[in-house]
Write a protein that holds these residues in place. Sequence first.
Motif, PDB file in Angstrom:
ATOM      1  N   GLN A 130      42.640  39.800  47.025  1.00  0.00           N
ATOM      2  CA  GLN A 130      41.444  39.807  46.328  1.00  0.00           C
ATOM      3  C   GLN A 130      40.904  38.514  45.810  1.00  0.00           C
ATOM      4  O   GLN A 130      39.876  38.225  45.241  1.00  0.00           O
ATOM      5  CB  GLN A 130      41.354  40.817  45.241  1.00  0.00           C
ATOM      6  N   PHE A 131      41.693  37.373  45.960  1.00  0.00           N
ATOM      7  CA  PHE A 131      41.562  35.983  45.569  1.00  0.00           C
ATOM      8  C   PHE A 131      41.176  35.994  43.992  1.00  0.00           C
ATOM      9  O   PHE A 131      40.087  35.561  43.603  1.00  0.00           O
ATOM     10  CB  PHE A 131      40.211  35.398  46.306  1.00  0.00           C
ATOM     11  N   ILE A 132      42.263  36.564  43.397  1.00  0.00           N
ATOM     12  CA  ILE A 132      42.200  36.594  41.820  1.00  0.00           C
ATOM     13  C   ILE A 132      43.211  35.595  41.479  1.00  0.00           C
ATOM     14  O   ILE A 132      44.273  35.608  41.618  1.00  0.00           O
ATOM     15  CB  ILE A 132      42.358  37.974  41.348  1.00  0.00           C
ATOM     16  N   PHE A 133      42.776  34.786  40.313  1.00  0.00           N
ATOM     17  CA  PHE A 133      43.674  33.736  39.771  1.00  0.00           C
ATOM     18  C   PHE A 133      43.675  34.108  38.152  1.00  0.00           C
ATOM     19  O   PHE A 133      43.036  34.565  37.786  1.00  0.00           O
ATOM     20  CB  PHE A 133      42.996  32.364  39.962  1.00  0.00           C
ATOM     21  N   THR A 134      44.803  33.462  37.529  1.00  0.00           N
ATOM     22  CA  THR A 134      44.994  33.480  36.262  1.00  0.00           C
ATOM     23  C   THR A 134      45.209  31.981  35.628  1.00  0.00           C
ATOM     24  O   THR A 134      45.724  31.085  36.634  1.00  0.00           O
ATOM     25  CB  THR A 134      46.093  34.195  35.729  1.00  0.00           C
ATOM     26  N   ALA A 135      44.664  31.568  34.440  1.00  0.00           N
ATOM     27  CA  ALA A 135      44.795  30.549  34.182  1.00  0.00           C
ATOM     28  C   ALA A 135      44.904  30.180  32.532  1.00  0.00           C
ATOM     29  O   ALA A 135      44.752  31.487  32.032  1.00  0.00           O
ATOM     30  CB  ALA A 135      43.619  29.549  34.552  1.00  0.00           C
ATOM     31  N   ASN A 136      45.382  29.228  31.947  1.00  0.00           N
ATOM     32  CA  ASN A 136      45.787  29.271  30.724  1.00  0.00           C
ATOM     33  C   ASN A 136      45.032  27.728  30.060  1.00  0.00           C
ATOM     34  O   ASN A 136      45.157  26.861  30.658  1.00  0.00           O
ATOM     35  CB  ASN A 136      47.118  29.175  30.524  1.00  0.00           C
ATOM     36  N   ARG A 137      44.256  28.150  29.030  1.00  0.00           N
ATOM     37  CA  ARG A 137      43.704  27.026  28.215  1.00  0.00           C
ATOM     38  C   ARG A 137      43.784  27.034  26.838  1.00  0.00           C
ATOM     39  O   ARG A 137      43.658  28.020  26.164  1.00  0.00           O
ATOM     40  CB  ARG A 137      42.257  26.745  28.706  1.00  0.00           C
ATOM     41  N   ASP A 138      44.470  26.064  26.139  1.00  0.00           N
ATOM     42  CA  ASP A 138      44.466  26.300  24.688  1.00  0.00           C
ATOM     43  C   ASP A 138      45.380  27.334  24.275  1.00  0.00           C
ATOM     44  O   ASP A 138      45.089  28.109  23.293  1.00  0.00           O
ATOM     45  CB  ASP A 138      43.048  26.106  23.924  1.00  0.00           C
ATOM     46  N   GLY A 139      46.464  27.593  25.207  1.00  0.00           N
ATOM     47  CA  GLY A 139      47.323  28.794  24.761  1.00  0.00           C
ATOM     48  C   GLY A 139      46.749  30.362  24.901  1.00  0.00           C
ATOM     49  O   GLY A 139      47.420  31.156  24.677  1.00  0.00           O
ATOM     50  N   GLU A 140      45.399  30.168  25.614  1.00  0.00           N
ATOM     51  CA  GLU A 140      44.897  31.732  26.051  1.00  0.00           C
ATOM     52  C   GLU A 140      44.741  31.930  27.453  1.00  0.00           C
ATOM     53  O   GLU A 140      44.248  30.953  28.222  1.00  0.00           O
ATOM     54  CB  GLU A 140      43.740  31.852  25.014  1.00  0.00           C
ATOM     55  N   ASP A 141      45.267  32.828  27.970  1.00  0.00           N
ATOM     56  CA  ASP A 141      45.097  33.192  29.357  1.00  0.00           C
ATOM     57  C   ASP A 141      43.817  33.814  29.751  1.00  0.00           C
ATOM     58  O   ASP A 141      43.114  34.392  28.736  1.00  0.00           O
ATOM     59  CB  ASP A 141      46.173  34.431  30.060  1.00  0.00           C
ATOM     60  N   TYR A 142      43.284  33.662  30.826  1.00  0.00           N
ATOM     61  CA  TYR A 142      41.874  34.102  31.442  1.00  0.00           C
ATOM     62  C   TYR A 142      41.989  34.277  32.828  1.00  0.00           C
ATOM     63  O   TYR A 142      42.861  33.690  33.559  1.00  0.00           O
ATOM     64  CB  TYR A 142      40.813  33.081  30.979  1.00  0.00           C
ATOM     65  N   THR A 143      41.116  34.844  33.081  1.00  0.00           N
ATOM     66  CA  THR A 143      41.217  35.550  34.732  1.00  0.00           C
ATOM     67  C   THR A 143      39.933  35.000  35.637  1.00  0.00           C
ATOM     68  O   THR A 143      38.866  34.663  34.854  1.00  0.00           O
ATOM     69  CB  THR A 143      41.152  36.859  34.744  1.00  0.00           C
ATOM     70  N   ILE A 144      40.162  34.375  36.793  1.00  0.00           N
ATOM     71  CA  ILE A 144      39.102  34.077  37.633  1.00  0.00           C
ATOM     72  C   ILE A 144      38.992  34.743  38.833  1.00  0.00           C
ATOM     73  O   ILE A 144      40.221  34.832  39.591  1.00  0.00           O
ATOM     74  CB  ILE A 144      39.277  32.427  37.858  1.00  0.00           C
ATOM     75  N   ASP A 145      37.925  35.475  39.197  1.00  0.00           N
ATOM     76  CA  ASP A 145      37.919  36.202  40.448  1.00  0.00           C
ATOM     77  C   ASP A 145      36.539  35.355  41.240  1.00  0.00           C
ATOM     78  O   ASP A 145      35.710  35.218  40.967  1.00  0.00           O
ATOM     79  CB  ASP A 145      37.300  37.606  40.043  1.00  0.00           C
ATOM     80  N   VAL A 146      37.338  35.209  42.606  1.00  0.00           N
ATOM     81  CA  VAL A 146      36.305  34.502  43.546  1.00  0.00           C
ATOM     82  C   VAL A 146      35.461  35.884  43.920  1.00  0.00           C
ATOM     83  O   VAL A 146      35.968  36.784  44.534  1.00  0.00           O
ATOM     84  CB  VAL A 146      36.945  34.045  44.713  1.00  0.00           C
ATOM     85  N   ILE A 147      34.093  35.604  44.015  1.00  0.00           N
ATOM     86  CA  ILE A 147      33.227  36.326  44.328  1.00  0.00           C
ATOM     87  C   ILE A 147      32.635  36.241  46.042  1.00  0.00           C
ATOM     88  O   ILE A 147      31.950  35.086  46.160  1.00  0.00           O
ATOM     89  CB  ILE A 147      31.970  36.573  43.606  1.00  0.00           C
ATOM     90  N   GLU A 148      33.212  36.883  46.814  1.00  0.00           N
ATOM     91  CA  GLU A 148      33.027  36.534  48.326  1.00  0.00           C
ATOM     92  C   GLU A 148      31.729  36.922  48.736  1.00  0.00           C
ATOM     93  O   GLU A 148      31.183  36.100  49.769  1.00  0.00           O
ATOM     94  CB  GLU A 148      34.148  37.215  49.020  1.00  0.00           C
ATOM     95  N   ASP A 149      31.310  38.059  48.389  1.00  0.00           N
ATOM     96  CA  ASP A 149      29.895  38.349  48.902  1.00  0.00           C
ATOM     97  C   ASP A 149      28.628  38.481  48.053  1.00  0.00           C
ATOM     98  O   ASP A 149      27.853  39.197  47.738  1.00  0.00           O
ATOM     99  CB  ASP A 149      30.054  39.987  49.475  1.00  0.00           C
ATOM    100  N   TYR A 150      28.625  37.156  47.060  1.00  0.00           N
ATOM    101  CA  TYR A 150      27.654  37.246  46.085  1.00  0.00           C
ATOM    102  C   TYR A 150      26.362  36.941  46.622  1.00  0.00           C
ATOM    103  O   TYR A 150      26.147  36.108  47.636  1.00  0.00           O
ATOM    104  CB  TYR A 150      28.248  35.749  44.971  1.00  0.00           C
ATOM    105  N   GLU A 151      25.331  37.518  46.244  1.00  0.00           N
ATOM    106  CA  GLU A 151      24.018  37.393  46.710  1.00  0.00           C
ATOM    107  C   GLU A 151      23.286  36.805  45.112  1.00  0.00           C
ATOM    108  O   GLU A 151      23.111  37.707  44.269  1.00  0.00           O
ATOM    109  CB  GLU A 151      23.541  38.681  47.083  1.00  0.00           C
ATOM    110  N   GLN A 152      22.358  36.181  45.286  1.00  0.00           N
ATOM    111  CA  GLN A 152      22.002  35.390  43.889  1.00  0.00           C
ATOM    112  C   GLN A 152      20.573  36.392  43.862  1.00  0.00           C
ATOM    113  O   GLN A 152      19.787  36.449  44.523  1.00  0.00           O
ATOM    114  CB  GLN A 152      21.514  34.082  44.163  1.00  0.00           C
ATOM    115  N   THR A 153      20.600  36.926  42.959  1.00  0.00           N
ATOM    116  CA  THR A 153      19.698  38.165  42.463  1.00  0.00           C
ATOM    117  C   THR A 153      18.679  37.497  41.351  1.00  0.00           C
ATOM    118  O   THR A 153      17.561  38.191  41.062  1.00  0.00           O
ATOM    119  CB  THR A 153      20.093  39.322  42.043  1.00  0.00           C
TER     120      THR A 153
END
Length: 98
Positions: A55-78
């Motif tokens: 699903q192309f999902i990543f996790t990252a950490n900045r300043d001691g806090e985790d966050y999630t990044i999801d790649v939107i493959e079929d994004y249509e600009q609405t």
Amino acid sequence: MRKEHIVYFKVIHKGEASLLRGLLYLEEGQEPTLQDFEQCLRACGHDVRVIDQEQFIFTANRDGEDYTIDVIEDYEQTHRDLYSDSLNKTFIKKDRIL
């Protein structure tokens, strides 16, 4: 010949989601890979780890806090990007009637 490919990411941090964009340069007809997405996110300053390869999902950490990044493959600009629209108008030649 290499072409630009815009990638959209949804960053989820503290229960809030933000939409970000990244730019990849790919050979014509080539689809982006997991490594392409990872490299793009790292270039944007995110220290990412893959948590879901399919699903192309990543996790990252900045300043001691985790966050999630999801790649939107079929994004249509609405919605319209007002900044881009304004910039585009500067290139349009206005017809003047004399």
